[in-house]
Design an enzyme around this catalytic site. Sequence first.
Site, PDB file in Angstrom:
ATOM      1  N   LYS A  93      54.427  39.770  40.718  1.00 53.01           N
ATOM      2  CA  LYS A  93      54.656  41.128  41.230  1.00 53.01           C
ATOM      3  C   LYS A  93      56.144  41.387  41.385  1.00 53.01           C
ATOM      4  O   LYS A  93      56.628  42.498  41.148  1.00 53.01           O
ATOM      5  CB  LYS A  93      53.953  41.326  42.573  1.00 53.01           C
ATOM      6  CG  LYS A  93      52.453  41.466  42.442  1.00 53.01           C
ATOM      7  CD  LYS A  93      51.832  41.924  43.752  1.00 53.01           C
ATOM      8  CE  LYS A  93      50.322  41.955  43.680  1.00 53.01           C
ATOM      9  NZ  LYS A  93      49.690  42.201  44.970  1.00 53.01           N
ATOM     10  N   LYS A 122      44.063  39.506  33.114  1.00 50.18           N
ATOM     11  CA  LYS A 122      43.090  39.891  34.147  1.00 50.18           C
ATOM     12  C   LYS A 122      42.971  41.415  34.282  1.00 50.18           C
ATOM     13  O   LYS A 122      43.983  42.113  34.192  1.00 50.18           O
ATOM     14  CB  LYS A 122      43.589  39.290  35.478  1.00 50.18           C
ATOM     15  CG  LYS A 122      42.594  39.304  36.592  1.00 50.18           C
ATOM     16  CD  LYS A 122      43.258  38.922  37.914  1.00 50.18           C
ATOM     17  CE  LYS A 122      44.248  39.958  38.393  1.00 50.18           C
ATOM     18  NZ  LYS A 122      44.657  39.889  39.785  1.00 50.18           N
ATOM     19  N   LYS A 144      44.151  46.490  39.164  1.00 47.57           N
ATOM     20  CA  LYS A 144      44.383  47.868  39.617  1.00 47.57           C
ATOM     21  C   LYS A 144      45.777  48.331  39.241  1.00 47.57           C
ATOM     22  O   LYS A 144      46.045  49.512  39.103  1.00 47.57           O
ATOM     23  CB  LYS A 144      44.287  47.937  41.149  1.00 47.57           C
ATOM     24  CG  LYS A 144      42.902  47.866  41.715  1.00 47.57           C
ATOM     25  CD  LYS A 144      42.969  48.130  43.234  1.00 47.57           C
ATOM     26  CE  LYS A 144      42.145  47.105  43.991  1.00 47.57           C
ATOM     27  NZ  LYS A 144      42.851  46.346  44.981  1.00 47.57           N
TER      28      LYS A 144
HETATM   29  P1  TYM Z   1      42.639  42.588  45.668  1.00 50.24           P
HETATM   30  O1  TYM Z   1      42.598  43.857  46.427  1.00 50.24           O
HETATM   31  O2  TYM Z   1      43.609  42.422  44.552  1.00 50.24           O
HETATM   32  O3  TYM Z   1      41.218  42.268  45.065  1.00 50.24           O
HETATM   33  C1  TYM Z   1      40.053  42.291  45.864  1.00 50.24           C
HETATM   34  C2  TYM Z   1      39.084  41.210  45.428  1.00 50.24           C
HETATM   35  O4  TYM Z   1      38.751  41.396  44.063  1.00 50.24           O
HETATM   36  C3  TYM Z   1      38.996  40.195  43.337  1.00 50.24           C
HETATM   37  N1  TYM Z   1      39.454  40.555  41.988  1.00 50.24           N
HETATM   38  C4  TYM Z   1      38.869  40.144  40.875  1.00 50.24           C
HETATM   39  N2  TYM Z   1      37.809  39.346  40.660  1.00 50.24           N
HETATM   40  C5  TYM Z   1      37.449  39.134  39.377  1.00 50.24           C
HETATM   41  N3  TYM Z   1      38.106  39.649  38.309  1.00 50.24           N
HETATM   42  C6  TYM Z   1      39.184  40.445  38.476  1.00 50.24           C
HETATM   43  N4  TYM Z   1      39.816  40.953  37.423  1.00 50.24           N
HETATM   44  C7  TYM Z   1      39.610  40.722  39.809  1.00 50.24           C
HETATM   45  N5  TYM Z   1      40.621  41.469  40.331  1.00 50.24           N
HETATM   46  C8  TYM Z   1      40.510  41.350  41.668  1.00 50.24           C
HETATM   47  C9  TYM Z   1      40.094  39.485  44.121  1.00 50.24           C
HETATM   48  O5  TYM Z   1      40.112  38.104  43.840  1.00 50.24           O
HETATM   49  C10 TYM Z   1      39.680  39.792  45.545  1.00 50.24           C
HETATM   50  O6  TYM Z   1      38.692  38.887  45.981  1.00 50.24           O
HETATM   51  N6  TYM Z   1      44.994  39.356  48.623  1.00 50.24           N
HETATM   52  C11 TYM Z   1      43.743  40.017  48.395  1.00 50.24           C
HETATM   53  C12 TYM Z   1      43.265  40.857  49.563  1.00 50.24           C
HETATM   54  C13 TYM Z   1      43.181  40.131  50.862  1.00 50.24           C
HETATM   55  C14 TYM Z   1      42.161  39.233  51.238  1.00 50.24           C
HETATM   56  C15 TYM Z   1      42.481  38.861  52.598  1.00 50.24           C
HETATM   57  C16 TYM Z   1      41.059  38.702  50.593  1.00 50.24           C
HETATM   58  C17 TYM Z   1      44.021  40.288  51.914  1.00 50.24           C
HETATM   59  N7  TYM Z   1      43.610  39.520  52.943  1.00 50.24           N
HETATM   60  C18 TYM Z   1      41.684  37.956  53.277  1.00 50.24           C
HETATM   61  C19 TYM Z   1      40.268  37.791  51.293  1.00 50.24           C
HETATM   62  C20 TYM Z   1      40.595  37.438  52.622  1.00 50.24           C
HETATM   63  C21 TYM Z   1      43.906  40.940  47.197  1.00 50.24           C
HETATM   64  O7  TYM Z   1      44.961  41.327  46.846  1.00 50.24           O
HETATM   65  O8  TYM Z   1      42.760  41.355  46.682  1.00 50.24           O
END
Ligand code: TYM
Length: 339
Positions: free
Chosen positions: A113, A200, A203
């Site tokens: 990032k 991957k 968003k």
């Molecule tokens: P975020 O918002 O990027 O994504 C949310 C969840 O979706 C999963 N994910 C995917 N899984 C499969 N294929 C993909 N292409 C894909 N893109 C996203 C992510 O692995 C995630 O589970 N850091 C985290 C948010 C967070 C969080 C937490 C998660 C903040 N605090 C505490 C669990 C526990 C994030 O950026 O997710």
Amino acid sequence: MSKKRVLSGVQPTGALHIGNWLGAIRNWVELQNEYDTYVCVVDLHAITVPHNPEKLKSDTLSTAALYLACGMDPKKCSIFVQSHIPAHSELCWLLNCVTPLNWMERMIQFKEKALKQGDNVSLGLLDYPVLMAADILLYDADLVPVGEDQKQHLELARDIAQQRINSRFRKGNNPVLKVPKPLIMKEGAKIMSLLNGTSKMSKSDPNEGSRIGLLDTADTIQKKIKKAKTDQHFGLEFNNPNRPESDNLLGIYSMVTNQSREIVAKECFDIGWGKFKPILTDALIDSLLPIQQKYNTLIEDRSELNKVLKEGTDNANKLSGQTLLRVKQALGFLERINS
Ligand code: TYM
């Protein structure tokens, strides 16, 4: 015996896509039947990159509504907004002060990032995984269901709990913090871009055509699948390293139709891309339709959403307050006198 606990979250940074659903939210829906489940909309994480204040508000609400539309049931789980619980920021600070800087500089997502941000990298972006550790550790979570991309962040949360808090500050046998485990399912843990089977689905990809949004219309889904990258081969198959797009789209097809990989592999081994794409398009439209219908009703019903979030916040507040107090006591802070 009390139930084991699950915590997870999604950032409200734009429209959620099928990777978020298949990699994370769909698993939460199953887990809530068995576990004490907490899911939050992690809005504090969303401002670690430049953001639009109006959009943050509507994306936060829309993410909460999507949790419900995907099947999260407020009778079985607590749904809340991260910034409504000040303990997240407070524990983050406490953990910041025991976490070595060089652990943070190793984080792959930070490096990726930061590269995109150029000169405009915030300190918050570097600190992001510590805030995520606070999110998890505050709830004494046993399991954290996430996609593959969050694995390194989970390892950091475990290391902070184990090596930096428990081993230094525990008194007697009781650990200060519970050490959580990641739950990364084999299928759906890494849904790839529609335009490149080796990167991957994300968003933040500037090309909307790279992902299917949970709220995409049938027409948009059809156009995106039509433009999805293919290859020269006839027939769809899994596990051919030279055919990442076939593996990805067949995997999505298997998941959205709830059919095993063996069954869809058999169904599609002798059909070409031209025939497969409309089948996949229909399957995606059919699987997203109930989510979209539920979402459209919910997003109009602000009072129901507020009620769900209020209940979730109350539960989250209680639990996180206890953990924060335990950590502060272990670290030696003078207790506040409540008159
Ligand atoms: P975020 O918002 O990027 O994504 C949310 C969840 O979706 C999963 N994910 C995917 N899984 C499969 N294929 C993909 N292409 C894909 N893109 C996203 C992510 O692995 C995630 O589970 N850091 C985290 C948010 C967070 C969080 C937490 C998660 C903040 N605090 C505490 C669990 C526990 C994030 O950026 O997710």
